[in-house]
Design a protein around this motif. Structure first.
Motif, short mmCIF file in Angstrom:
data_model
loop_
_atom_site.label_atom_id
_atom_site.label_comp_id
_atom_site.label_asym_id
_atom_site.label_seq_id
_atom_site.Cartn_x
_atom_site.Cartn_y
_atom_site.Cartn_z
N ARG A 277 14.97 -93.67 43.53
CA ARG A 277 16.09 -93.89 44.45
C ARG A 277 16.94 -92.62 44.57
O ARG A 277 17.40 -92.28 45.66
CB ARG A 277 16.97 -95.05 43.95
N ASN A 278 17.13 -91.91 43.45
CA ASN A 278 17.87 -90.65 43.52
C ASN A 278 17.16 -89.65 44.42
O ASN A 278 17.78 -88.94 45.22
CB ASN A 278 18.03 -90.06 42.12
N HIS A 279 15.83 -89.56 44.26
CA HIS A 279 15.04 -88.64 45.09
C HIS A 279 15.20 -88.97 46.57
O HIS A 279 15.46 -88.09 47.41
CB HIS A 279 13.57 -88.72 44.68
N ASP A 280 15.04 -90.24 46.92
CA ASP A 280 15.11 -90.64 48.33
C ASP A 280 16.52 -90.44 48.89
O ASP A 280 16.68 -90.11 50.07
CB ASP A 280 14.69 -92.10 48.48
N ALA A 281 17.54 -90.62 48.04
CA ALA A 281 18.91 -90.41 48.48
C ALA A 281 19.17 -88.93 48.79
O ALA A 281 19.77 -88.58 49.82
CB ALA A 281 19.90 -90.89 47.42
N VAL A 282 18.70 -88.05 47.91
CA VAL A 282 18.88 -86.62 48.13
C VAL A 282 18.12 -86.17 49.39
O VAL A 282 18.62 -85.38 50.19
CB VAL A 282 18.41 -85.82 46.89
N LYS A 283 16.90 -86.70 49.57
CA LYS A 283 16.11 -86.35 50.76
C LYS A 283 16.83 -86.75 52.04
O LYS A 283 16.90 -85.99 53.00
CB LYS A 283 14.72 -87.00 50.68
N GLU A 284 17.38 -87.97 52.07
CA GLU A 284 18.08 -88.43 53.27
C GLU A 284 19.37 -87.65 53.48
O GLU A 284 19.74 -87.34 54.62
CB GLU A 284 18.38 -89.93 53.14
N ALA A 285 20.06 -87.29 52.39
CA ALA A 285 21.29 -86.50 52.51
C ALA A 285 20.97 -85.12 53.07
O ALA A 285 21.72 -84.60 53.93
CB ALA A 285 21.97 -86.39 51.15
N LEU A 286 19.87 -84.51 52.63
CA LEU A 286 19.48 -83.20 53.15
C LEU A 286 19.10 -83.29 54.62
O LEU A 286 19.44 -82.42 55.43
CB LEU A 286 18.31 -82.65 52.34
#
Length: 480
Positions: A277-286
């Motif tokens: 979930r952290n990975h997907d959150a950072v990807k969407e934020a980028l």
């Protein structure tokens, strides 16, 4: 030192090298099957000791090269790139050798006076052949984490203890003991200060592996952690930004546009781990940051992800595409990203060069830069692996001397390599490979005489791995 002394040292060094080569030849040709079983371990240990001691010679050569001739005089932008070109080693290996030489080598002051090594006991242990590069790396990492407020005498004692331990232990043992030693030096945890945190901060991105995944590691300082926590709290909530769930809301969980019932349902279906979930959150934020436009431009282009693929890949939706930063991603992921971007079409001739796109002004257009990114992939100087995002557009024929800003006579060069192009002593020159040659239309770099007396033009294949494979296959067929 007189000329006779120089000749004497040269003969001595080459004599030792000849003896070393003869010894290695002898060991290579020796029939080890006839060696008694009880001696195998002893021979293996003796070879390891010799290899470890040879590493210290490498440190001395790096020191001599650095102090005597800056990398630019040798035609390279850094010592690391010099080692990569001369020894044909990896960037990681070159970095490791330079780092080791800095802490274990004997450097000299401007007066010529030798300076003590940063880790003198570790250097001595490797000279004796008792420890290897991994031992030294473990000691160096522990000493790097030593708080700045620890006294110099305690630091010296700690290094001596670790070096002595390394003489009879494994690198893993040294690392574990080092953690205990750090706890002893700072039992209350109150010796670290702002200087330590600044020194230790960093995020490292590794090379993409065979699965196209990129390892990431490092340390966030307290402020960066404080900034990241609320972002993950909103963007990494269960149900948010789940790429495997088309009904999952995107963005921040507290945004007014997010449907509460939809989020609750998505959370019930969410089987991702916290790390995922952290990975997907950072990807969407980028993705949101890049799409916002607040990052402006970089080297004349909007800050965005630039992807290159061939027409065949596009039609069959197979293979991998490349990015302007040197990365790769599957074609399906690239097409998914393209759904949210503005398409840019680049047409190529049979030599892989973009068709005519001219300009009467000195600065290249954004379209010309996009075409060069797709064609060159990065810096065109032979051996340089700088991706397109780290390059500028270079006139193959200098603009000040009448060169045109046409796509056929433009190329990409990183700032360091671009500075090597000049008419003075040691300067490189560029030209376009003529028709009828193997790489017609590509940019050729002509080295200065002190690098290649014949000044044979060179092509950079680092961003075109298929060319390297094709050349290797031709050589293999020729040998057969």
């Amino acid at each position: 030192m007189s000329s006779n002394d120089v000749v004497g040292v040269s003969e001595q060094v080459h004599g030792h090298l000849s003896a070393l080569a003869a010894a290695i030849d002898g060991l290579t040709e020796c029939d080890l099957t006839g060696l008694p079983g009880g001696e195998l371990t002893s021979v293996m240990q003796q070879v390891e000791i010799s290899l470890r001691r040879a590493g210290t010679v490498g440190h001395r050569l790096i020191v001599e090269t650095t102090e005597r001739s800056p990398p630019t005089e040798l035609g390279h932008t850094s010592l690391n790139k010099f080692l990569i070109a001369v020894l044909r080693i990896s960037a990681a290996d070159a970095s490791a050798r330079v780092t080791a030489a800095k802490s274990l080598g004997t450097w000299h002051a401007l007066s010529g006076q030798p300076l003590p090594a940063d880790l003198p006991e570790t250097a001595a242990a490797q000279r004796d052949g008792d420890i290897g590069a991994d031992h030294a790396r473990a000691i160096r990492e522990v000493m790097r984490k030593t708080p700045h407020a620890v006294s110099s005498s305690d630091v010296a004692a700690a290094e001596q203890i670790l070096a002595e331990l390394a003489r009879s232990a494994t690198p893993e043992d040294v690392e574990k003991a080092g953690h205990n030693l750090l706890a002893h030096l700072n039992p209350d945890g109150n010796l670290t200060d702002e200087r330590d945190r600044k020194r230790l901060r960093g995020i490292r991105l590794g090379r993409q592996d065979k699965n196209l995944m990129t390892p990431i590691s490092g340390h966030l300082d307290p402020e960066a952690r404080a900034l990241l926590d609320p972002i993950l709290a909103k963007w990494a909530r269960p149900g948010m930004n789940n790429p495997d769930d088309p009904e999952s809301p995107t963005g921040a969980a507290e945004h007014p546009g997010v449907d509460r019932d939809q989020l609750a349902a998505a959370a019930g279906r969410d089987t991702r781990t916290a790390a995922q979930r952290n990975h997907d959150a950072v990807k969407e934020a980028l993705r949101t940051l890049l799409g916002s436009g607040i990052l402006g431009s970089h080297r004349g282009l909007p800050v965005t992800t630039i992807i290159t693929m061939t027409l065949d890949q596009l039609e069959h939706a197979t293979g991998v595409a490349t990015t302007a930063s040197g990365g790769t991603l599957p074609i399906r992921d690239a097409l998914k990203m393209a759904q949210r971007s503005h398409p840019v079409l680049v047409l190529f001739d049979h030599n892989g060069r973009p068709l005519h796109l001219g300009r009467s002004k000195r600065l290249a257009t954004a379209d010309q830069r996009l075409a060069l990114i797709a064609a060159d992939g990065g810096c065109t100087r032979p051996g340089c692996d700088a991706p397109a995002t780290m390059t500028a557009v270079h006139h193959i024929h200098d603009w000040s001397k009448g060169g045109a800003t046409d796509i056929g006579v433009l190329t990409l060069g990183c700032d360091g390599c671009h500075a090597l192009i000049h008419d003075g002593p040691g300067g490189w020159h560029t030209r376009t490979a003529p028709e009828g040659t193997e790489y017609a239309g590509r940019t050729e770099w002509i080295p200065p005489p002190h690098i290649d007396p014949d000044r044979k033009p060179r092509i950079n294949h680092r961003h075109h791995p298929k060319e390297l494979l094709a050349r290797a296959r031709r050589k293999a067929r020729a040998r057969r």
